[in-house]
Design an enzyme around this catalytic site. Structure first.
Site, mmCIF file in Angstrom:
data_model
loop_
_atom_site.group_PDB
_atom_site.id
_atom_site.type_symbol
_atom_site.label_atom_id
_atom_site.label_comp_id
_atom_site.label_asym_id
_atom_site.label_seq_id
_atom_site.Cartn_x
_atom_site.Cartn_y
_atom_site.Cartn_z
ATOM 1 N N LYS A 79 28.722 69.806 49.641
ATOM 2 C CA LYS A 79 30.068 69.867 50.244
ATOM 3 C C LYS A 79 31.091 69.344 49.243
ATOM 4 C CE LYS A 79 32.425 68.379 54.511
ATOM 5 N NZ LYS A 79 32.297 67.623 55.779
ATOM 6 N N SER A 154 33.539 70.178 59.950
ATOM 7 C CA SER A 154 34.181 70.562 58.724
ATOM 8 C C SER A 154 33.240 71.085 57.643
ATOM 9 C CB SER A 154 34.960 69.369 58.157
ATOM 10 O OG SER A 154 34.076 68.335 57.796
ATOM 11 N N SER A 178 30.691 66.794 61.923
ATOM 12 C CA SER A 178 30.867 67.811 60.886
ATOM 13 C C SER A 178 29.603 68.312 60.201
ATOM 14 C CB SER A 178 31.821 67.304 59.816
ATOM 15 O OG SER A 178 33.135 67.515 60.232
HETATM 16 N N1 GLN Z 1 35.953 67.857 63.866
HETATM 17 C C1 GLN Z 1 36.150 66.449 63.789
HETATM 18 C C2 GLN Z 1 37.505 66.154 63.186
HETATM 19 O O1 GLN Z 1 38.244 67.056 63.027
HETATM 20 C C3 GLN Z 1 35.035 65.810 62.996
HETATM 21 C C4 GLN Z 1 35.198 65.997 61.527
HETATM 22 C C5 GLN Z 1 34.093 65.388 60.720
HETATM 23 O O2 GLN Z 1 33.041 65.014 61.235
HETATM 24 N N2 GLN Z 1 34.367 65.246 59.441
HETATM 25 O O3 GLN Z 1 37.841 65.064 62.892
#
Ligand code: GLN
Length: 484
Positions: A79, A154, A178
């Protein structure tokens, strides 16, 4: 025969038996990327040319019988918020579009020592804030099961490339879901370890009390291999690796709690049916299923959207054109910082910084951030009490199957709700795994999430492997427009 969907141990055996060379697998994976990336856009950068020599070196190690171990020669995607020395770490943000990392994250050092080859860096929502990769400054990733749908986020790029076969496995980061939510949307396994078991050094911080690096893989065994090669104390991350002795949950005749509050409003019928189907499978394996109530899980989104933005507003203050970030000129230093941040950050990131700054500001701190911390502590207690009664907890990973592009981007609350089931594990710090178990009525992947007490990661993985062995799920989608 294609090898890109084999498990890491199957590939390792082929390498050892001299039936496949690391360089052959490497070419196959990059050919697959060439055939799928124009549709999927999972990788932001591919390291194809740089790796040719590394693949040849790995070939020699196997030829000479001096292979290092199970991960030697395995192509893994990273990532793009995890630093690899000499390569860009963009966090899918214009702010960092020119940033080249001068150092390796600890997880990267560990994987390099094992002989891993990195396929490249994968797409994400900007600074890991989002649930669909629609917030990437470099265009969204598409879901390999249906390119008109999001891959989740994400870590959408990391999940999509494993699903599509253009990497054998990948690393993601999980602050509120994410790793698990995109893994579920793309029909692959996603594992968020106990907070602190894997070093965060070299991961660009979003919300430091919640962030955790973990694997996204085609099967549970691969997650186990990657987790165990990355975990451990790191002097560069004071929160890392201090494993405490914990009573482990049972592997046989275990008691498993279905979380009542995560089987109610806001969860699709398909997702509920999937959990019930898996509960029956678990019963047939000799386990006992009970319903448990954890009322505070209903508050997890509210708690998260105070704590995560508060921490993000502090962490992202370093992107000011002086310490980090593409500088945009101004007449004064103040104006320069203002221009830098106004141009460098996308709308979602700005919104979170504003929310977090507000929640931490004098006069509001106690009412917002302080209350959220108290609620988080109460939630932890609720889980600790529940684990006195059950070995594991189970829920859907996501409230629904993958949604279409644009479907939720105008309705922020609905977008935030897609992490309803995953956020509790981050707030509590416990391990959680998402396992694909079936298809929705739309023919798209659905998963269940299993959680266990902090520091019981390997037991959770072993338990999950047993469940996986009785689930029939193929993680290879037919990619529309894919000719290979
Ligand atoms: N979707 C969640 C957010 O927007 C979690 C994101 C993540 O785990 N990095 O914060």
């Amino acid at each position: 025969m294609n090898h890109y969907k084999l498990s890491i141990s199957e590939i390792n055996k082929l390498f050892k038996d001299k039936k496949l060379k690391p360089s052959e697998l490497y070419s196959e994976v990059f050919e697959r990327a060439a055939n799928t990336e124009s549709i999927i856009h999972g990788h932001l950068t591919l390291f194809q040319d740089e790796n040719i020599k590394k693949a040849a070196d790995a070939d020699k190690r196997y030829e000479n019988g001096t292979e290092l171990g199970i991960l030697d020669g395995i192509p893994i995607a990273i990532k793009d918020n995890i630093n690899i020395a000499g390569y860009a770490t963009t966090c899918s943000s214009q702010m960092l579009s020119n940033y080249i990392s001068p150092y390796d994250a600890t997880v990267i050092t560990k994987l390099k020592d094992e002989g891993v080859m990195f396929t490249g860096k994968t797409n994400l929502d900007e600074f890991a804030m989002g649930s669909s990769t629609e917030n990437s400054a470099f265009g969204p990733t598409k879901n390999p099961w249906d390119p008109s749908r999001v891959p989740g986020g994400s870590s959408g790029g990391s999940a999509a490339v494993v699903s599509a076969g253009s990497a054998i496995a990948s690393l993601g980061s999980d602050t509120g879901g994410s790793i698990r939510q995109p893994a579920s949307f793309c029909g692959v396994v996603g594992f968020k370890p106990t907070y602190g078991t894997v070093s965060r050094f070299g991961l660009v911080a979003f919300a430091s009390s919640l962030d955790q690096i973990g694997p996204i893989t085609n099967n549970v065994e691969d997650s186990k291999i990657l987790f165990n090669s990355m975990k451990g104390f790191d002097p560069f991350d004071a929160t890392s690796g201090k494993e405490s002795k914990t009573k482990q949950p049972k592997l046989k005749n275990a008691k498993i709690g279905i979380i009542k509050e995560l089987m109610e409003d806001g969860i699709s019928e398909d997702a509920k049916l999937e959990v019930q189907k898996v509960a029956k499978l678990l019963e047939s394996q000799g386990h006992e299923i009970v319903e448990v109530s954890l009322p505070l899980t209903k508050m997890s989104i509210s708690i998260y959207y105070l704590i995560a933005p508060a921490e993000c507003s502090a962490n992202l203050s370093r992107f000011d054109g002086v310490r980090y970030g593409n500088r945009v000129a101004g007449n004064t230093s103040y104006e320069m910082m203002e221009n830098t941040r106004a141009e460098g950050f996308g709308p979602e990131v700005k919104k979170r910084i504003l929310l977090g700054t507000y929640a931490l500001s004098a006069g509001y701190y106690d009412a917002f951030y302080g209350q959220a911390l108290k609620a988080r502590a109460m939630m932890k207690k609720e889980f600790t009490e529940t684990y006195k009664e059950v070995d594991y907890l189970i829920s859907p990973t996501t409230p629904s199957d993958p949604f279409k592009f644009g479907e939720k981007s105008d309705n922020q609350l609905e977008m935030y709700m897609s992490d309803l089931c995953t956020i509790p594990a981050n707030l509590v710090g416990m391990p959680a795994i998402s396992i694909p178990t079936g298809l929705s009525s739309n023919g798209l992947p659905l998963s269940v999430q299993i959680m266990s007490p902090a520091n019981t990661d390997n037991t959770l993985l072993e338990f999950s492997q047993k469940l996986e062995s009785v689930v029939s799920f193929t993680s290879l989608p037919e990619i529309k427009g894919d000719v290979s």
